[in-house]
Design a protein around this motif. Structure first.
Motif, PDB file in Angstrom:
ATOM      1  N   ALA A 491       0.854  -1.183   0.000  1.00  0.00           N
ATOM      2  CA  ALA A 491       0.000   0.000   0.000  1.00  0.00           C
ATOM      3  C   ALA A 491       0.890   1.233   0.000  1.00  0.00           C
ATOM      4  O   ALA A 491       1.611   1.481   0.963  1.00  0.00           O
ATOM      5  N   LEU A 492       0.852   1.987  -1.095  1.00  0.00           N
ATOM      6  CA  LEU A 492       1.729   3.148  -1.231  1.00  0.00           C
ATOM      7  C   LEU A 492       1.164   4.364  -0.506  1.00  0.00           C
ATOM      8  O   LEU A 492       1.886   5.099   0.169  1.00  0.00           O
ATOM      9  N   GLY A 493      -0.130   4.628  -0.691  1.00  0.00           N
ATOM     10  CA  GLY A 493      -0.797   5.680   0.064  1.00  0.00           C
ATOM     11  C   GLY A 493      -0.450   7.091  -0.334  1.00  0.00           C
ATOM     12  O   GLY A 493      -0.597   8.005   0.471  1.00  0.00           O
ATOM     13  N   ARG A 494      -0.046   7.315  -1.603  1.00  0.00           N
ATOM     14  CA  ARG A 494       0.330   8.664  -1.994  1.00  0.00           C
ATOM     15  C   ARG A 494       0.259   8.838  -3.504  1.00  0.00           C
ATOM     16  O   ARG A 494       0.205   7.864  -4.260  1.00  0.00           O
ATOM     17  N   ALA A 495       0.237  10.108  -3.920  1.00  0.00           N
ATOM     18  CA  ALA A 495       0.354  10.448  -5.334  1.00  0.00           C
ATOM     19  C   ALA A 495       1.816  10.757  -5.621  1.00  0.00           C
ATOM     20  O   ALA A 495       2.479  11.439  -4.842  1.00  0.00           O
ATOM     21  N   VAL A 496       2.310  10.258  -6.735  1.00  0.00           N
ATOM     22  CA  VAL A 496       3.734  10.354  -7.054  1.00  0.00           C
ATOM     23  C   VAL A 496       3.922  11.256  -8.262  1.00  0.00           C
ATOM     24  O   VAL A 496       3.463  10.928  -9.359  1.00  0.00           O
ATOM     25  N   GLY A 497       4.576  12.395  -8.051  1.00  0.00           N
ATOM     26  CA  GLY A 497       4.922  13.269  -9.154  1.00  0.00           C
ATOM     27  C   GLY A 497       6.255  12.881  -9.750  1.00  0.00           C
ATOM     28  O   GLY A 497       6.990  12.039  -9.206  1.00  0.00           O
ATOM     29  N   VAL A 498       6.599  13.500 -10.882  1.00  0.00           N
ATOM     30  CA  VAL A 498       7.862  13.178 -11.551  1.00  0.00           C
ATOM     31  C   VAL A 498       9.047  13.436 -10.621  1.00  0.00           C
ATOM     32  O   VAL A 498      10.012  12.680 -10.586  1.00  0.00           O
ATOM     33  N   GLY A 499       8.958  14.504  -9.819  1.00  0.00           N
ATOM     34  CA  GLY A 499      10.046  14.822  -8.908  1.00  0.00           C
ATOM     35  C   GLY A 499      10.209  13.837  -7.773  1.00  0.00           C
ATOM     36  O   GLY A 499      11.266  13.771  -7.139  1.00  0.00           O
ATOM     37  N   ASP A 500       9.152  13.048  -7.490  1.00  0.00           N
ATOM     38  CA  ASP A 500       9.202  12.052  -6.407  1.00  0.00           C
ATOM     39  C   ASP A 500       9.615  10.677  -6.909  1.00  0.00           C
ATOM     40  O   ASP A 500       9.722   9.738  -6.126  1.00  0.00           O
ATOM     41  N   TRP A 501       9.777  10.540  -8.219  1.00  0.00           N
ATOM     42  CA  TRP A 501       9.929   9.219  -8.819  1.00  0.00           C
ATOM     43  C   TRP A 501      11.085   8.429  -8.211  1.00  0.00           C
ATOM     44  O   TRP A 501      10.941   7.260  -7.861  1.00  0.00           O
ATOM     45  N   HIS A 502      12.245   9.056  -8.071  1.00  0.00           N
ATOM     46  CA  HIS A 502      13.420   8.320  -7.610  1.00  0.00           C
ATOM     47  C   HIS A 502      13.240   7.835  -6.172  1.00  0.00           C
ATOM     48  O   HIS A 502      13.634   6.718  -5.826  1.00  0.00           O
ATOM     49  N   ALA A 554      -2.761   4.571  -4.870  1.00  0.00           N
ATOM     50  CA  ALA A 554      -1.564   5.111  -5.514  1.00  0.00           C
ATOM     51  C   ALA A 554      -1.955   5.793  -6.808  1.00  0.00           C
ATOM     52  O   ALA A 554      -2.839   5.310  -7.530  1.00  0.00           O
ATOM     53  N   ILE A 555      -1.322   6.915  -7.096  1.00  0.00           N
ATOM     54  CA  ILE A 555      -1.503   7.627  -8.355  1.00  0.00           C
ATOM     55  C   ILE A 555      -0.126   8.044  -8.843  1.00  0.00           C
ATOM     56  O   ILE A 555       0.643   8.658  -8.101  1.00  0.00           O
ATOM     57  N   PHE A 556       0.199   7.709 -10.090  1.00  0.00           N
ATOM     58  CA  PHE A 556       1.474   8.084 -10.678  1.00  0.00           C
ATOM     59  C   PHE A 556       1.240   9.162 -11.734  1.00  0.00           C
ATOM     60  O   PHE A 556       0.633   8.891 -12.776  1.00  0.00           O
ATOM     61  N   ALA A 557       1.692  10.371 -11.443  1.00  0.00           N
ATOM     62  CA  ALA A 557       1.512  11.502 -12.355  1.00  0.00           C
ATOM     63  C   ALA A 557       2.619  11.476 -13.398  1.00  0.00           C
ATOM     64  O   ALA A 557       3.596  12.229 -13.316  1.00  0.00           O
ATOM     65  N   ILE A 707      -7.173  19.400 -17.846  1.00  0.00           N
ATOM     66  CA  ILE A 707      -5.904  20.109 -17.674  1.00  0.00           C
ATOM     67  C   ILE A 707      -4.770  19.196 -18.128  1.00  0.00           C
ATOM     68  O   ILE A 707      -4.895  17.964 -18.105  1.00  0.00           O
ATOM     69  N   ASP A 708      -3.655  19.802 -18.544  1.00  0.00           N
ATOM     70  CA  ASP A 708      -2.536  18.987 -19.026  1.00  0.00           C
ATOM     71  C   ASP A 708      -1.650  18.538 -17.868  1.00  0.00           C
ATOM     72  O   ASP A 708      -1.819  18.960 -16.728  1.00  0.00           O
ATOM     73  N   SER A 709      -0.666  17.707 -18.193  1.00  0.00           N
ATOM     74  CA  SER A 709       0.130  17.059 -17.149  1.00  0.00           C
ATOM     75  C   SER A 709       0.987  18.048 -16.370  1.00  0.00           C
ATOM     76  O   SER A 709       1.290  17.818 -15.197  1.00  0.00           O
ATOM     77  N   SER A 710       1.387  19.165 -16.985  1.00  0.00           N
ATOM     78  CA  SER A 710       2.185  20.145 -16.243  1.00  0.00           C
ATOM     79  C   SER A 710       1.370  20.766 -15.121  1.00  0.00           C
ATOM     80  O   SER A 710       1.881  21.020 -14.021  1.00  0.00           O
ATOM     81  N   LYS A 711       0.079  20.988 -15.369  1.00  0.00           N
ATOM     82  CA  LYS A 711      -0.804  21.533 -14.329  1.00  0.00           C
ATOM     83  C   LYS A 711      -1.087  20.478 -13.258  1.00  0.00           C
ATOM     84  O   LYS A 711      -1.227  20.800 -12.070  1.00  0.00           O
ATOM     85  N   VAL A 712      -1.160  19.220 -13.681  1.00  0.00           N
ATOM     86  CA  VAL A 712      -1.353  18.129 -12.722  1.00  0.00           C
ATOM     87  C   VAL A 712      -0.223  18.132 -11.699  1.00  0.00           C
ATOM     88  O   VAL A 712      -0.447  18.053 -10.484  1.00  0.00           O
TER      89      VAL A 712
END
Length: 723
Positions: A491-502, A554-557, A707-712
């Motif tokens: 269970a990840l429990g979070r939304a993951v942005g590109v900056g959080d990927w690593h 979990a959500i991967f942006a 909205i586009d991915s940059s706004k996401v």
């Protein structure tokens, strides 16, 4: 014909040939005295290849579960390119899998091209680099092979992506992390020093098997030395206790010397260089050397010189040195929030009560479990209170005054990130799927509210309907036996942005041994493929939506993944999203505590809400609403349905009654959006800010806007969503 010898009695007789061969290749293999080979042979850590009574090669290895390490691999010139090296490695893989190791690591000098190519052919992929000894100044390539041992995640190579599941195995879940410790942890406790409370929690966790405590033989030696001239330590009972603590074995003499010098140059560089180490320094190094050699998860110490080198020790040796107070705090279970609310449906239906189990309700629980023919040993574990400092969560869900579902689980803590849970449900209760869904929602929301965790869930054997419901939360069967079925998930429990990927990539690998791409891939639709590497080093691909389900919530942006801002009125946001800032005093509609929920809208709005879209729910200003984005979620499915044909189970997943549903659209049909992974915004994003970011145009938000991915990414960064 080549024979691989591995029995100590057979291998010992070849020690002279092994050392002679190794000495002839000292440049690539280094030098080891004969005692090292003899000790390895006796411990079953040396393989020798022979052919018609002639020495052909050897493989020297070590380490301990979950990691096996290759120290030397050598094949004589006569037998090279004849498969001898491959046979030695194959034998090692068999032994490592037998011992439930997850991986084998080999360190190969980057300038030895033939050796690098050999290890690649054996399936060892490059996982990192490090610097070799100062004399040669070589770059060392760390090569790793994942094994088919029972791991937390073992992705099978399935013929279609729909067949992918994280085939979790049950055997390795409950292996508590092992910690070494120095003498001061014990003295803090017995002498009531300022850190006594932290030491008490650490020993309590060890007695409860949350962690495992080991000491080095140096621990007892140090205590005996400390007793000299110390009346407060003249206590044979304390020495007896110290002697009885589990001890890790000392490394071989050569390893002890080599490691001590390496560690001394890191922790006490000046005194080590000048040969002026104090007895206390030497003792600290013997503790650390033993911890590194035995691959413990961490070493508990108050010594500041060691703690200051924490990052370097972790990078170089994988050893986490940690202060007793920090470890004690990580063992504190996550706080149990407000008690889960009772629930009701939009239409007339028995209310579901959610009761925290105490002595008054315990008999009701045992009666329910007896009715379900639950084995006695499972009952005892499921209903236990747990530790005094870490009591288990225990919930009983009752409908129409009948006990329907019992669920219990361990409180999560950062030290282990493992949660064991039990779920039992009466199959004859009306609305069983809905009530079970609610119970699972409470479990998952609680355990991953602060950090990702692995969950092991026990359910009764033969309850296939329960397996169907749990699968929607990403649970997959790990084990089936006489006592029941064991399911597991991350269970990840979070939304993951590109900056959080690593960061998240590292977390997933640490918890479940799955490698996701080093860089965030681009979004190509909800069924876009995500490339993975399984623990057995198999390249796989899996659809994004299924991957998120297995890690849900979990959500991967991903780059290019679109979003939509979805308007919702305050009263519906409170019920459907649980977005209210105040706790509910009375029963809430059950949709807000379901894994999957339904949002009804006009059929035209569905164009902006296609599956895979990241949803941002905007609470309008009407009826004292906040005029802000308050939560996010993930679109799973959309379709159009005629209002009279909307089934009761869909209504139960939404919050609209008949009259409200009629007002959604003037048409006979209504749009249905099924969504999940709902996360509240820690910081709500007001309408003015959303417009400033370009997420909303000048019109009022009366329908969904794409909205586009940059706004996401901007909205996720500002809102900091979490379960």
């Amino acid at each position: 014909m080549v024979t691989i010898l591995r029995e100590p009695v057979e291998v010992v007789s070849w020690i002279a040939e092994v050392q002679a061969a190794a000495d002839s290749e000292r440049d690539s293999l280094g030098f080891l005295p004969q005692d090292v080979y003899r000790q390895a042979a006796i411990q079953g850590k040396l393989l020798v290849a022979t052919s018609t009574g002639e020495y052909a090669g050897h493989l020297l290895f070590g380490g301990s579960p979950p990691t096996t390490r290759v120290f030397q691999l050598f094949v004589t010139e006569k037998y090279r390119r004849a498969g001898v090296g491959s046979r030695l490695v194959e034998t090692l893989v068999t032994l490592a899998e037998r011992d439930c190791c997850f991986r084998i690591i080999a360190r190969v000098a980057a300038d030895l091209q033939d050796a690098s190519q050999f290890w690649e052919r054996q399936g060892f992929w490059e996982s990192g680099t490090s610097l070799g000894g100062k004399s040669r100044n070589r770059l060392i390539v760390i090569r790793e092979k994942r094994l088919d041992s029972p791991t937390l995640f073992d992705l099978a190579d399935a013929p279609t992506t729909s067949d992918h599941d994280f085939q979790l195995t049950d055997r390795s879940f409950n292996s508590s992390p092992t910690y070494g410790m120095d003498l001061n942890v014990l003295l803090d406790l017995v002498q009531d020093r300022p850190r006594a409370g932290a030491a008490a929690r650490i020993f309590s966790a060890a007695f409860a098997n949350t962690i495992r405590l080991f000491v080095a033989p140096e621990f007892v030696v140090e205590l005996e030395r400390a007793r000299a001239g110390r009346p407060d330590l003249q206590n044979d009972t304390l020495l007896d206790f110290a002697t009885s603590l589990p001890q890790h074995p000392l490394p071989p003499a050569l390893s002890m010397t080599t490691l001590s010098l390496e560690l001394g140059s890191i922790i006490f560089p000046d005194r080590t260089a000048k040969g002026l180490l104090r007895p206390r320094d030497v003792s600290d190094l013997r503790h650390l050397t033993t911890a590194v050699h035995n691959r413990v998860a961490g070493y508990i110490t108050s010594e500041e010189a060691i703690l200051r080198r924490r990052p370097l020790l972790f990078r170089r040796y994988g050893l986490d040195v940690i202060g007793p107070i920090e470890l004690a705090e990580s063992l504190v279970p996550a706080a149990w929030g407000d008690s889960p609310p009772d629930t009701a449906r939009p239409e007339a239906f028995p209310e579901t009560q959610v009761l925290a189990v105490d002595e008054d309700t315990l008999n009701t629980v045992t009666t329910l479990l007896a009715k379900l023919a639950t084995p006695r040993q499972v009952v005892d574990h499921a209903i236990s209170k747990g530790q005094l400092q870490c009591p288990r969560r225990r919930l009983l869900l009752v409908t129409d005054e009948k006990p329907a579902v019992f669920l219990s689980w361990d409180p999560p803590n950062r030290a282990t990130a493992n949660v064991e849970a039990f779920l039992f449900a009466d199959a004859n209760i009306e609305g069983r799927e809905s009530i079970t869904d609610q119970a699972l929602f409470h479990l998952v929301q609680d355990v991953c509210s602060l950090f990702p965790v692995m969950i092991r869930l026990h359910i009764p054997r033969g309850a296939t309907w329960l397996e169907d419901i749990t699968s929607r939360f990403g649970f997959r069967a790990a084990h089936k036996g006489g006592d029941g079925v064991v399911l597991q998930k991350l269970a990840l429990g979070r939304a993951v942005g590109v900056g959080d990927w690593h960061t998240v990539r590292s977390t997933i690998n640490q918890l479940c041994k799955v490698q996701i791409p080093p860089e965030a891939p681009s979004f190509g639709g909800p069924h876009s493929e995500l490339s993975l590497v399984s623990p057995s080093n198999t390249n796989l691909s899996i659809s994004l939506l299924e991957f998120e389900e297995l890690l849900s919530p979990a959500i991967f942006a991903l780059i290019g993944r679109p979003g939509a801002i979805v308007p919702i009125r305050r009263q519906f946001a409170d019920e459907l999203l649980g977005a209210s800032e105040q706790s509910k005093l009375f029963a809430r509609l059950e949709a807000g505590v379901r894994g999957r929920r339904v949002y009804f809208c006009t059929p035209r709005a569905l164009k902006s809400l296609e599956p895979g879209t990241i949803l941002f729910f905007y609470e309008s200003l009407k009826n004292e609403g906040r005029g802000a984005i308050v939560a996010c979620g993930r679109s799973v499915e959309t379709f159009i349905k005629e209002k009279p044909q909307i089934a009761s189970h869909l209504r139960a997943q939404g919050v609209l009654g008949d009259n409200q549903l009629q007002r959604v659209s003037q048409q006979v049909s209504v749009g249905v959006l099924v969504f999940d992974s709902v996360m509240k915004f820690y910081n709500s994003v007001g309408l003015a800010k959303a417009r400033e970011l370009g997420c909303v145009d000048g019109r009022n938000l009366v329908t969904a806007q794409r909205i586009d991915s940059s706004k996401v990414g901007l909205l996720l960064g500002l809102g900091e969503p979490r379960v």
